[in-house]
Design a protein around this motif. Structure first.
Motif, PDB file in Angstrom:
ATOM      1  N   ALA A  29     -29.325   6.193  -8.929  1.00 37.60           N
ATOM      2  CA  ALA A  29     -29.819   7.453  -9.485  1.00 37.60           C
ATOM      3  C   ALA A  29     -31.022   7.209 -10.387  1.00 37.60           C
ATOM      4  CB  ALA A  29     -28.715   8.159 -10.265  1.00 37.60           C
ATOM      5  N   GLN A  30     -31.160   5.975 -10.859  1.00 36.14           N
ATOM      6  CA  GLN A  30     -32.237   5.631 -11.784  1.00 36.14           C
ATOM      7  C   GLN A  30     -33.413   4.933 -11.096  1.00 36.14           C
ATOM      8  OE1 GLN A  30     -30.447   3.372 -15.075  1.00 36.14           O
ATOM      9  NE2 GLN A  30     -28.485   4.252 -14.491  1.00 36.14           N
ATOM     10  N   HIS A  31     -33.167   4.354  -9.926  1.00 31.93           N
ATOM     11  CA  HIS A  31     -34.195   3.592  -9.233  1.00 31.93           C
ATOM     12  C   HIS A  31     -34.109   3.868  -7.732  1.00 31.93           C
ATOM     13  CE1 HIS A  31     -34.891   1.057 -12.821  1.00 31.93           C
ATOM     14  NE2 HIS A  31     -33.587   1.095 -12.963  1.00 31.93           N
ATOM     15  N   ARG A  32     -35.249   3.892  -7.082  1.00 34.48           N
ATOM     16  CA  ARG A  32     -35.274   3.983  -5.624  1.00 34.48           C
ATOM     17  C   ARG A  32     -34.932   2.631  -5.018  1.00 34.48           C
ATOM     18  NH1 ARG A  32     -38.979   6.489  -2.162  1.00 34.48           N
ATOM     19  NH2 ARG A  32     -40.104   4.499  -2.231  1.00 34.48           N
ATOM     20  N   VAL A  33     -33.989   2.642  -4.076  1.00 40.69           N
ATOM     21  CA  VAL A  33     -33.593   1.402  -3.404  1.00 40.69           C
ATOM     22  C   VAL A  33     -34.811   0.675  -2.863  1.00 40.69           C
ATOM     23  CG1 VAL A  33     -32.316   0.455  -1.447  1.00 40.69           C
ATOM     24  CG2 VAL A  33     -31.327   2.317  -2.782  1.00 40.69           C
ATOM     25  N   GLU A  34     -35.714   1.430  -2.264  1.00 40.07           N
ATOM     26  CA  GLU A  34     -36.886   0.822  -1.638  1.00 40.07           C
ATOM     27  C   GLU A  34     -37.769   0.091  -2.638  1.00 40.07           C
ATOM     28  OE1 GLU A  34     -35.663   4.532   0.593  1.00 40.07           O
ATOM     29  OE2 GLU A  34     -35.981   3.956  -1.498  1.00 40.07           O
ATOM     30  N   ASP A  35     -37.720   0.522  -3.892  1.00 44.58           N
ATOM     31  CA  ASP A  35     -38.606  -0.061  -4.902  1.00 44.58           C
ATOM     32  C   ASP A  35     -38.081  -1.365  -5.481  1.00 44.58           C
ATOM     33  OD1 ASP A  35     -40.324   2.082  -4.629  1.00 44.58           O
ATOM     34  OD2 ASP A  35     -39.492   3.186  -6.333  1.00 44.58           O
ATOM     35  N   HIS A 106     -23.844 -11.379  -1.600  1.00 41.28           N
ATOM     36  CA  HIS A 106     -25.106 -10.699  -1.891  1.00 41.28           C
ATOM     37  C   HIS A 106     -25.946 -11.427  -2.931  1.00 41.28           C
ATOM     38  CE1 HIS A 106     -23.386  -6.619  -0.294  1.00 41.28           C
ATOM     39  NE2 HIS A 106     -23.781  -7.429   0.670  1.00 41.28           N
ATOM     40  N   GLY A 107     -25.623 -12.704  -3.189  1.00 41.05           N
ATOM     41  CA  GLY A 107     -26.405 -13.476  -4.145  1.00 41.05           C
ATOM     42  C   GLY A 107     -25.859 -13.365  -5.556  1.00 41.05           C
ATOM     43  N   ALA A 108     -26.640 -13.890  -6.513  1.00 37.79           N
ATOM     44  CA  ALA A 108     -26.151 -13.974  -7.887  1.00 37.79           C
ATOM     45  C   ALA A 108     -27.298 -13.810  -8.877  1.00 37.79           C
ATOM     46  CB  ALA A 108     -25.466 -15.318  -8.119  1.00 37.79           C
ATOM     47  N   GLY A 149     -31.942  -5.226   4.295  1.00 36.94           N
ATOM     48  CA  GLY A 149     -32.731  -5.784   5.376  1.00 36.94           C
ATOM     49  C   GLY A 149     -32.605  -7.286   5.504  1.00 36.94           C
ATOM     50  N   GLU A 150     -31.912  -7.940   4.558  1.00 34.00           N
ATOM     51  CA  GLU A 150     -31.708  -9.385   4.606  1.00 34.00           C
ATOM     52  C   GLU A 150     -30.257  -9.700   4.976  1.00 34.00           C
ATOM     53  OE1 GLU A 150     -35.034 -11.008   1.453  1.00 34.00           O
ATOM     54  OE2 GLU A 150     -33.043 -10.512   0.654  1.00 34.00           O
ATOM     55  N   MET A 151     -30.033 -10.901   5.491  1.00 27.82           N
ATOM     56  CA  MET A 151     -28.695 -11.305   5.926  1.00 27.82           C
ATOM     57  C   MET A 151     -27.861 -11.793   4.741  1.00 27.82           C
ATOM     58  SD  MET A 151     -26.495 -11.676   8.339  1.00 27.82           S
ATOM     59  CE  MET A 151     -27.508 -11.438   9.794  1.00 27.82           C
ATOM     60  N   PRO A 152     -26.665 -11.245   4.538  1.00 31.54           N
ATOM     61  CA  PRO A 152     -25.794 -11.753   3.476  1.00 31.54           C
ATOM     62  C   PRO A 152     -25.470 -13.234   3.667  1.00 31.54           C
ATOM     63  CG  PRO A 152     -25.020  -9.628   4.256  1.00 31.54           C
ATOM     64  CD  PRO A 152     -26.093 -10.061   5.207  1.00 31.54           C
ATOM     65  N   TYR A 153     -25.103 -13.879   2.583  1.00 34.07           N
ATOM     66  CA  TYR A 153     -24.840 -15.316   2.588  1.00 34.07           C
ATOM     67  C   TYR A 153     -23.453 -15.650   3.147  1.00 34.07           C
ATOM     68  CZ  TYR A 153     -28.836 -15.596  -0.650  1.00 34.07           C
ATOM     69  OH  TYR A 153     -30.077 -15.507  -1.229  1.00 34.07           O
ATOM     70  N   GLN A 154     -23.359 -16.813   3.768  1.00 35.61           N
ATOM     71  CA  GLN A 154     -22.113 -17.466   4.190  1.00 35.61           C
ATOM     72  C   GLN A 154     -21.249 -16.601   5.099  1.00 35.61           C
ATOM     73  OE1 GLN A 154     -20.198 -20.198   1.369  1.00 35.61           O
ATOM     74  NE2 GLN A 154     -21.565 -19.412  -0.224  1.00 35.61           N
ATOM     75  N   VAL A 177     -21.522  -0.038   2.864  1.00 31.04           N
ATOM     76  CA  VAL A 177     -22.505  -1.093   3.114  1.00 31.04           C
ATOM     77  C   VAL A 177     -21.953  -2.092   4.125  1.00 31.04           C
ATOM     78  CG1 VAL A 177     -23.874  -2.938   2.070  1.00 31.04           C
ATOM     79  CG2 VAL A 177     -23.463  -0.832   0.790  1.00 31.04           C
ATOM     80  N   TYR A 178     -22.661  -2.244   5.205  1.00 33.86           N
ATOM     81  CA  TYR A 178     -22.289  -3.227   6.228  1.00 33.86           C
ATOM     82  C   TYR A 178     -23.114  -4.492   6.024  1.00 33.86           C
ATOM     83  CZ  TYR A 178     -19.475   0.195   8.685  1.00 33.86           C
ATOM     84  OH  TYR A 178     -18.488   1.111   9.011  1.00 33.86           O
TER      85      TYR A 178
END
Length: 232
Positions: A29-35, A106-108, A149-154, A177-178
Protein backbone atom coordinates in the motif's frame (compact mmCIF):
# COMPACT_ATOMS: atom_id res chain seq x y z
CA UNK A 1 8.41 -40.88 13.23
CA UNK A 2 7.16 -38.30 10.71
CA UNK A 3 8.92 -35.85 8.45
CA UNK A 4 7.51 -32.34 8.67
CA UNK A 5 7.85 -29.48 6.19
CA UNK A 6 6.61 -26.08 7.31
CA UNK A 7 6.08 -23.11 4.99
CA UNK A 8 5.98 -19.75 6.74
CA UNK A 9 4.88 -16.38 5.43
CA UNK A 10 4.51 -12.82 6.63
CA UNK A 11 1.82 -13.73 9.14
CA UNK A 12 4.25 -15.48 11.47
CA UNK A 13 6.36 -12.33 11.84
CA UNK A 14 3.49 -9.84 11.96
CA UNK A 15 3.10 -10.28 15.72
CA UNK A 16 6.76 -9.30 16.09
CA UNK A 17 5.96 -5.97 14.44
CA UNK A 18 7.19 -6.79 10.94
CA UNK A 19 4.90 -5.17 8.35
CA UNK A 20 3.14 -7.53 5.99
CA UNK A 21 2.81 -6.80 2.29
CA UNK A 22 -0.87 -7.31 1.61
CA UNK A 23 -2.61 -5.70 4.57
CA UNK A 24 -4.51 -2.49 3.84
CA UNK A 25 -1.69 -0.49 5.43
CA UNK A 26 1.04 -2.94 4.40
CA UNK A 27 4.14 -2.47 2.33
CA UNK A 28 2.41 -2.77 -1.03
CA UNK A 29 0.00 0.00 0.00
CA UNK A 30 3.03 2.24 0.52
CA UNK A 31 5.16 1.20 -2.46
CA UNK A 32 4.57 -0.02 -5.99
CA UNK A 33 5.80 -3.59 -6.43
CA UNK A 34 7.30 -2.62 -9.76
CA UNK A 35 9.39 0.11 -8.15
CA UNK A 36 11.02 -1.77 -5.27
CA UNK A 37 10.72 -5.52 -5.90
CA UNK A 38 11.68 -6.16 -9.51
CA UNK A 39 15.00 -6.22 -11.38
CA UNK A 40 13.60 -3.48 -13.62
CA UNK A 41 12.83 -1.28 -10.62
CA UNK A 42 16.37 -1.72 -9.33
CA UNK A 43 17.85 -0.89 -12.73
CA UNK A 44 15.68 2.23 -12.96
CA UNK A 45 16.20 3.57 -9.43
CA UNK A 46 18.71 1.57 -7.38
CA UNK A 47 18.79 4.21 -4.62
CA UNK A 48 15.06 3.83 -3.98
CA UNK A 49 15.31 0.04 -3.85
CA UNK A 50 18.36 0.00 -1.59
CA UNK A 51 16.73 2.51 0.76
CA UNK A 52 13.55 0.39 0.87
CA UNK A 53 15.50 -2.67 1.99
CA UNK A 54 17.66 -0.64 4.37
CA UNK A 55 14.46 0.40 6.14
CA UNK A 56 13.20 -3.18 6.22
CA UNK A 57 16.58 -4.40 7.53
CA UNK A 58 16.44 -1.87 10.37
CA UNK A 59 12.86 -2.86 11.22
CA UNK A 60 13.79 -6.55 11.30
CA UNK A 61 16.80 -5.87 13.52
CA UNK A 62 14.57 -4.02 15.98
CA UNK A 63 12.05 -6.90 16.12
CA UNK A 64 12.27 -9.99 18.31
CA UNK A 65 11.23 -13.58 17.57
CA UNK A 66 7.82 -14.40 18.98
CA UNK A 67 6.28 -17.51 20.50
CA UNK A 68 5.53 -18.99 17.07
CA UNK A 69 9.15 -18.76 15.90
CA UNK A 70 10.33 -20.28 19.18
CA UNK A 71 7.77 -23.08 18.99
CA UNK A 72 9.04 -24.15 15.56
CA UNK A 73 12.58 -24.20 16.92
CA UNK A 74 11.35 -26.39 19.76
CA UNK A 75 9.71 -28.73 17.25
CA UNK A 76 12.98 -29.05 15.34
CA UNK A 77 14.92 -29.73 18.53
CA UNK A 78 12.53 -32.25 20.11
CA UNK A 79 10.78 -34.02 17.22
CA UNK A 80 12.30 -37.39 16.32
CA UNK A 81 11.72 -37.00 12.59
CA UNK A 82 13.01 -34.39 10.18
CA UNK A 83 11.73 -30.83 10.41
CA UNK A 84 12.39 -28.30 7.65
CA UNK A 85 11.17 -24.71 7.76
CA UNK A 86 10.83 -23.08 4.34
CA UNK A 87 10.19 -19.38 4.78
CA UNK A 88 9.03 -16.74 2.35
CA UNK A 89 10.17 -14.14 4.88
CA UNK A 90 13.43 -12.26 4.49
CA UNK A 91 13.85 -11.39 8.18
CA UNK A 92 16.05 -13.49 10.48
CA UNK A 93 13.50 -14.11 13.23
CA UNK A 94 13.47 -17.87 12.64
CA UNK A 95 17.23 -18.05 13.17
CA UNK A 96 17.10 -15.84 16.25
CA UNK A 97 14.22 -17.95 17.52
CA UNK A 98 16.43 -21.03 17.36
CA UNK A 99 15.65 -22.71 14.02
CA UNK A 100 18.62 -24.25 12.21
CA UNK A 101 17.16 -26.40 9.42
CA UNK A 102 15.85 -23.48 7.40
CA UNK A 103 15.53 -22.34 3.77
CA UNK A 104 15.01 -18.68 2.87
CA UNK A 105 13.38 -19.20 -0.51
CA UNK A 106 13.02 -15.45 -1.14
CA UNK A 107 16.45 -14.41 0.14
CA UNK A 108 17.50 -12.58 3.28
CA UNK A 109 17.79 -8.96 4.40
CA UNK A 110 21.09 -9.62 6.13
CA UNK A 111 22.74 -10.80 2.91
CA UNK A 112 24.14 -8.87 -0.06
CA UNK A 113 24.61 -10.29 -3.55
CA UNK A 114 26.94 -9.31 -6.38
CA UNK A 115 24.98 -9.07 -9.61
CA UNK A 116 28.20 -9.70 -11.55
CA UNK A 117 29.87 -12.71 -9.89
CA UNK A 118 27.05 -13.88 -7.53
CA UNK A 119 29.30 -13.64 -4.46
CA UNK A 120 27.34 -13.24 -1.21
CA UNK A 121 28.39 -11.47 1.99
CA UNK A 122 26.81 -10.07 5.14
CA UNK A 123 24.95 -6.90 4.26
CA UNK A 124 25.78 -3.75 6.23
CA UNK A 125 22.88 -2.17 8.08
CA UNK A 126 22.83 0.52 5.40
CA UNK A 127 23.74 -0.57 1.89
CA UNK A 128 24.43 2.05 -0.77
CA UNK A 129 23.67 1.88 -4.46
CA UNK A 130 26.92 1.15 -6.26
CA UNK A 131 28.61 -0.60 -3.33
CA UNK A 132 31.55 -2.70 -4.53
CA UNK A 133 31.61 -6.49 -4.31
CA UNK A 134 34.34 -7.60 -1.89
CA UNK A 135 35.18 -10.51 -4.20
CA UNK A 136 35.36 -9.06 -7.73
CA UNK A 137 35.26 -5.34 -6.85
CA UNK A 138 32.45 -4.66 -9.34
CA UNK A 139 30.08 -1.88 -8.30
CA UNK A 140 27.25 -4.38 -8.53
CA UNK A 141 26.01 -4.98 -4.98
CA UNK A 142 22.27 -5.56 -4.58
CA UNK A 143 20.05 -6.86 -1.78
CA UNK A 144 20.08 -10.67 -1.76
CA UNK A 145 16.33 -10.75 -2.28
CA UNK A 146 14.35 -12.77 -4.81
CA UNK A 147 12.34 -10.19 -6.70
CA UNK A 148 9.24 -10.75 -8.80
CA UNK A 149 10.28 -12.43 -12.02
CA UNK A 150 13.25 -14.20 -10.41
CA UNK A 151 13.53 -17.87 -9.40
CA UNK A 152 13.24 -18.60 -5.65
CA UNK A 153 16.23 -20.24 -3.99
CA UNK A 154 16.78 -23.97 -3.35
CA UNK A 155 13.65 -25.18 -5.15
CA UNK A 156 15.11 -28.64 -5.78
CA UNK A 157 15.76 -29.13 -2.06
CA UNK A 158 12.28 -27.85 -1.19
CA UNK A 159 10.44 -30.14 -3.59
CA UNK A 160 12.52 -33.12 -2.49
CA UNK A 161 11.61 -32.43 1.15
CA UNK A 162 7.92 -31.98 0.31
CA UNK A 163 7.98 -35.28 -1.58
CA UNK A 164 9.23 -37.02 1.59
CA UNK A 165 6.95 -35.18 4.03
CA UNK A 166 4.34 -36.87 6.17
CA UNK A 167 3.02 -33.52 7.40
CA UNK A 168 2.99 -30.24 5.49
CA UNK A 169 1.96 -27.09 7.35
CA UNK A 170 1.65 -23.55 6.01
CA UNK A 171 1.72 -20.77 8.59
CA UNK A 172 0.77 -17.16 7.95
CA UNK A 173 0.81 -17.33 4.16
CA UNK A 174 -1.51 -15.56 1.74
CA UNK A 175 -1.60 -18.33 -0.86
CA UNK A 176 -1.24 -15.67 -3.57
CA UNK A 177 2.42 -16.10 -4.51
CA UNK A 178 3.67 -18.99 -6.59
CA UNK A 179 5.50 -21.33 -6.51
CA UNK A 180 4.93 -21.41 -2.72
CA UNK A 181 1.15 -21.39 -3.13
CA UNK A 182 1.48 -24.66 -5.05
CA UNK A 183 3.33 -26.50 -2.28
CA UNK A 184 0.13 -27.78 -0.65
CA UNK A 185 -0.91 -29.51 -3.89
CA UNK A 186 2.57 -31.07 -4.19
CA UNK A 187 2.40 -32.28 -0.59
CA UNK A 188 -1.07 -33.73 -1.07
CA UNK A 189 0.06 -35.62 -4.17
CA UNK A 190 2.93 -37.06 -2.13
CA UNK A 191 0.47 -38.31 0.51
CA UNK A 192 1.21 -35.79 3.26
CA UNK A 193 -1.35 -34.60 5.77
CA UNK A 194 -1.76 -30.87 5.08
CA UNK A 195 -2.54 -28.15 7.61
CA UNK A 196 -3.04 -24.41 7.31
CA UNK A 197 -2.42 -22.19 10.33
CA UNK A 198 -3.57 -18.65 9.67
CA UNK A 199 -5.70 -15.77 10.88
CA UNK A 200 -8.15 -16.59 8.08
CA UNK A 201 -8.19 -19.06 5.19
CA UNK A 202 -5.67 -18.25 2.46
CA UNK A 203 -6.35 -18.15 -1.27
CA UNK A 204 -5.58 -21.90 -1.37
CA UNK A 205 -7.11 -22.72 2.00
CA UNK A 206 -9.64 -25.14 0.54
CA UNK A 207 -6.80 -27.43 -0.55
CA UNK A 208 -5.68 -28.22 3.00
CA UNK A 209 -6.94 -31.17 5.02
CA UNK A 210 -7.32 -29.06 8.15
CA UNK A 211 -7.12 -25.47 9.31
CA UNK A 212 -6.24 -23.86 12.63
CA UNK A 213 -7.37 -20.25 12.66
CA UNK A 214 -6.08 -17.64 15.08
CA UNK A 215 -2.95 -15.66 15.99
CA UNK A 216 0.27 -17.54 15.24
CA UNK A 217 1.60 -16.93 18.75
CA UNK A 218 -1.31 -18.99 20.09
CA UNK A 219 -1.99 -21.57 17.38
CA UNK A 220 1.59 -22.56 16.51
CA UNK A 221 2.76 -23.39 20.06
CA UNK A 222 -0.45 -25.38 20.63
CA UNK A 223 0.08 -27.32 17.38
CA UNK A 224 3.72 -28.03 18.21
CA UNK A 225 2.72 -29.25 21.65
CA UNK A 226 0.17 -31.62 20.10
CA UNK A 227 2.76 -33.04 17.69
CA UNK A 228 5.31 -33.61 20.42
CA UNK A 229 2.79 -35.16 22.79
CA UNK A 230 1.61 -37.55 20.08
CA UNK A 231 5.18 -38.48 19.23
CA UNK A 232 4.06 -38.54 15.59
Amino acid sequence: MSNIVILTGAGISAESGIETFRAETGLWAQHRVEDVATPEGFACNPELVVDFYNARRAAAAAAAPNAAHKALARLEAEHKGKVLVVTQNVDDLHERGGSCNLVHMHGALNSALCATCEHRWTAPMEMRAGDACPSCNAAAARPDIVWFGEMPYQMDLIFEAIGEADIFAAIGTSGNVYPAAGFVAEAARAGAHTLEINLEPSAVGAQFDKALLGPATKTVPAWVESILRAGA
